[in-house]
Design an enzyme around this catalytic site. Sequence first.
Site, PDB file in Angstrom:
ATOM      1  N   LYS A   1       1.243 -10.762  -3.989  1.00 23.45           N
ATOM      2  CA  LYS A   1       2.114  -9.578  -4.025  1.00 23.45           C
ATOM      3  C   LYS A   1       3.512  -9.948  -4.509  1.00 23.45           C
ATOM      4  CE  LYS A   1      -0.404  -7.393  -0.248  1.00 23.45           C
ATOM      5  NZ  LYS A   1      -0.451  -7.267   1.220  1.00 23.45           N
TER       6      LYS A   1
ATOM      7  N   ASP B   1      -2.309 -13.980   0.257  1.00 23.78           N
ATOM      8  CA  ASP B   1      -2.240 -12.558  -0.111  1.00 23.78           C
ATOM      9  C   ASP B   1      -0.781 -12.169  -0.413  1.00 23.78           C
ATOM     10  OD1 ASP B   1      -3.337  -9.567   0.312  1.00 23.78           O
ATOM     11  OD2 ASP B   1      -1.515  -9.796   1.510  1.00 23.78           O
TER      12      ASP B   1
ATOM     13  N   ILE C   1       4.065   1.946   0.382  1.00 21.12           N
ATOM     14  CA  ILE C   1       5.483   1.976  -0.040  1.00 21.12           C
ATOM     15  C   ILE C   1       5.518   2.062  -1.575  1.00 21.12           C
ATOM     16  CG2 ILE C   1       7.716   0.789   0.029  1.00 21.12           C
ATOM     17  CD1 ILE C   1       6.658  -0.896   2.356  1.00 21.12           C
TER      18      ILE C   1
ATOM     19  N   GLY D   1      -4.178   0.257   4.659  1.00 22.08           N
ATOM     20  CA  GLY D   1      -4.835   1.382   5.325  1.00 22.08           C
ATOM     21  C   GLY D   1      -5.374   2.351   4.306  1.00 22.08           C
TER      22      GLY D   1
ATOM     23  N   GLY E   1       0.768  -1.253   0.000  1.00 22.89           N
ATOM     24  CA  GLY E   1       0.000   0.000   0.000  1.00 22.89           C
ATOM     25  C   GLY E   1       0.794   1.296   0.000  1.00 22.89           C
TER      26      GLY E   1
HETATM   27  N1  LIG Z   1      -7.694  -2.010   2.377  1.00 20.61           N
HETATM   28  C1  LIG Z   1      -6.403  -1.807   2.159  1.00 20.61           C
HETATM   29  O1  LIG Z   1      -5.697  -1.303   3.022  1.00 20.61           O
HETATM   30  C2  LIG Z   1      -5.783  -2.162   0.826  1.00 20.61           C
HETATM   31  C3  LIG Z   1      -4.399  -1.999   0.651  1.00 20.61           C
HETATM   32  C4  LIG Z   1      -3.838  -2.255  -0.603  1.00 20.61           C
HETATM   33  C5  LIG Z   1      -4.642  -2.692  -1.627  1.00 20.61           C
HETATM   34  N2  LIG Z   1      -5.992  -2.887  -1.404  1.00 20.61           N
HETATM   35  C6  LIG Z   1      -6.813  -3.331  -2.530  1.00 20.61           C
HETATM   36  O2  LIG Z   1      -7.715  -2.284  -2.879  1.00 20.61           O
HETATM   37  C7  LIG Z   1      -8.932  -2.838  -3.385  1.00 20.61           C
HETATM   38  C8  LIG Z   1     -10.117  -2.316  -2.571  1.00 20.61           C
HETATM   39  O3  LIG Z   1      -9.951  -2.711  -1.226  1.00 20.61           O
HETATM   40  P1  LIG Z   1     -10.857  -2.101  -0.048  1.00 20.61           P
HETATM   41  O4  LIG Z   1     -10.218  -2.520   1.220  1.00 20.61           O
HETATM   42  O5  LIG Z   1     -11.103  -0.659  -0.292  1.00 20.61           O
HETATM   43  O6  LIG Z   1     -12.203  -2.934  -0.273  1.00 20.61           O
HETATM   44  P2  LIG Z   1     -13.659  -2.633   0.325  1.00 20.61           P
HETATM   45  O7  LIG Z   1     -13.557  -1.751   1.516  1.00 20.61           O
HETATM   46  O8  LIG Z   1     -14.336  -3.927   0.441  1.00 20.61           O
HETATM   47  O9  LIG Z   1     -14.358  -1.772  -0.831  1.00 20.61           O
HETATM   48  C9  LIG Z   1     -14.775  -2.321  -2.048  1.00 20.61           C
HETATM   49  C10 LIG Z   1     -15.717  -1.356  -2.715  1.00 20.61           C
HETATM   50  O10 LIG Z   1     -16.080  -1.892  -3.989  1.00 20.61           O
HETATM   51  C11 LIG Z   1     -17.486  -1.701  -4.174  1.00 20.61           C
HETATM   52  N3  LIG Z   1     -18.020  -2.707  -5.068  1.00 20.61           N
HETATM   53  C12 LIG Z   1     -18.006  -4.052  -4.924  1.00 20.61           C
HETATM   54  N4  LIG Z   1     -18.619  -4.633  -5.978  1.00 20.61           N
HETATM   55  C13 LIG Z   1     -19.031  -3.631  -6.782  1.00 20.61           C
HETATM   56  C14 LIG Z   1     -19.739  -3.574  -8.010  1.00 20.61           C
HETATM   57  N5  LIG Z   1     -20.139  -4.674  -8.616  1.00 20.61           N
HETATM   58  N6  LIG Z   1     -19.999  -2.364  -8.551  1.00 20.61           N
HETATM   59  C15 LIG Z   1     -19.598  -1.239  -7.947  1.00 20.61           C
HETATM   60  N7  LIG Z   1     -18.921  -1.215  -6.773  1.00 20.61           N
HETATM   61  C16 LIG Z   1     -18.657  -2.398  -6.206  1.00 20.61           C
HETATM   62  C17 LIG Z   1     -18.071  -1.823  -2.779  1.00 20.61           C
HETATM   63  O11 LIG Z   1     -19.333  -1.204  -2.800  1.00 20.61           O
HETATM   64  P3  LIG Z   1     -20.326  -1.067  -1.557  1.00 20.61           P
HETATM   65  O12 LIG Z   1     -19.509  -0.519  -0.422  1.00 20.61           O
HETATM   66  O13 LIG Z   1     -21.317  -0.071  -1.967  1.00 20.61           O
HETATM   67  O14 LIG Z   1     -20.848  -2.432  -1.310  1.00 20.61           O
HETATM   68  C18 LIG Z   1     -17.013  -1.091  -1.946  1.00 20.61           C
HETATM   69  O15 LIG Z   1     -17.284   0.282  -1.921  1.00 20.61           O
HETATM   70  C19 LIG Z   1      -8.742  -4.364  -3.331  1.00 20.61           C
HETATM   71  O16 LIG Z   1      -8.264  -4.808  -4.567  1.00 20.61           O
HETATM   72  C20 LIG Z   1      -7.691  -4.528  -2.258  1.00 20.61           C
HETATM   73  O17 LIG Z   1      -6.950  -5.736  -2.400  1.00 20.61           O
HETATM   74  C21 LIG Z   1      -6.567  -2.628  -0.213  1.00 20.61           C
END
Ligand SMILES: NC(=O)c1ccc[n+]([C@@H]2O[C@H](COP(=O)([O-])OP(=O)(O)OC[C@H]3O[C@@H](n4cnc5c(N)ncnc54)[C@H](OP(=O)(O)O)[C@@H]3O)[C@@H](O)[C@H]2O)c1
Length: 434
Positions: free
Chosen positions: A206, A202, A137, A303, A135
Amino acid sequence: MQEVNIGVVGLGNVGLGALTILHDNAAQIELKLGFRLNVTAVCSRGVAAKELPPGLNPALKTANWREVVSDPRIHIVAELVGGTHVAREILEAAIAHGKSVVSANKELMALCGAELWDRAIAARINLAMEASVCGGIPIHAVLREGISGDRVTALAGILNGTSNYILTEIERRGASFSSVLEEAQQLGYAEAEPSADVDGIDARSKLAILAALAFGEKITPSDIYCEGIRRILPVDFEYAHQLKHTIRLICSARQTTDGLILSVRPALIPNSTILAGVRGAYNAVWVRGRYGEDTFYYGRGAGSLPTGVAVVSDLMRVAREIRSGSPERVSPFAHERLGVYKPIPITTQKSAYYLRFRVEDRPGIISKLAGVLASQQISLDAVLQIPSENWRDLPFVITVEPTTEQAIRDALAEMSTQDFLVEPPLAMPMEKPL
Ligand SMILES: NC(=O)c1ccc[n+]([C@@H]2O[C@H](COP(=O)([O-])OP(=O)(O)OC[C@H]3O[C@@H](n4cnc5c(N)ncnc54)[C@H](OP(=O)(O)O)[C@@H]3O)[C@@H](O)[C@H]2O)c1
């Protein structure tokens, strides 16, 4: 100069983090770019109930991502949904509509990032994925551009914050894996279904992306040997400390004369190595280059805001390239075309090993185990035993001189038939100081 318009699909942790930065930091971003980044559309399934940063009023708010990828006003689509199904459709549709794409999706990029890049190049648009690994870095930028003049020979990283948090809490408090996991779940640091984090899955996605970037090879997660942290006990840290080591889930990619050896597994690393100081939910990547030698990168691996910074910085870079009309894109894989990688089995890896046994105590155990090691031509280095009164479940450790993973596996298979074992022996490589 004309502004660049963005559509953000996915308003979860990362989407809302990116929007907060785009809004709060808009003036700085405009100063740096010389033009505005405008949030034109936002999309999520439950968009109506989402609380956007106050004052941010995108022209389009929709639950239908197809409206975003086909909107002629939008130049860049940020895919912040996750998973491999809808996310892939979003990316492919955006590329087909001639939009550049920024994604944080490690799972999708590890699975088919190279194919998506080829599509992006054919469509003369850009694809960026800084947030997909570590994330906060900027490791993509480092490997793609910062040290692209070097030839990477090895990299090792701590790429999963949840498992690093669990390991360092076991180390700090002597608590069991299951109790630390339960606490982490209550605090929201670990998912209710923790397998992706604690079983190394996971981290493996990566590593597949990082190794492709570093070595220019097309690597899929299935090429990578993967083992999680469920079997690590507090007593493993006691023994590791006696050996002046600690234990971390190490993601490793090393070039040998025959090819790359790739693994995600718990390993002993010397306390003197810089990776041993990475604690809690932090991530780190150490890279060795033939010419530039060692470099090290450290920061928050996840985060909302740290990952949001990576997304926004990608948006800025892609926007600059759109505005300058640059036809030459720097591939997110650091290589225009990835080579076809022939996986080298982990069994060829040579290392010293830590072998931990839990036994029902009786005379002659050490000599039996030593006999098995000798039959595999493995030289014993040391035997360690912390005094314990529980003779029915007595943990002790044997360390051995460098040998192959295959020899260790054969020895463990032979040892596992012994009826004095409480559970199968645990083997971990002992990494050299990095
Ligand atoms: N969390 C981290 O710290 C982090 C770090 C690095 C990378 N990532 C990556 O970033 C990405 C997102 O992670 P996140 O933690 O933000 O996930 P999240 O909190 O679960 O958010 C996913 C979002 O996608 C939306 N969504 C799901 N299906 C959808 C669809 N069919 N149409 C439109 N919107 C849709 C959801 O909508 P609703 O909320 O309305 O249901 C939600 O807003 C992932 O690939 C994850 O691996 C995350």
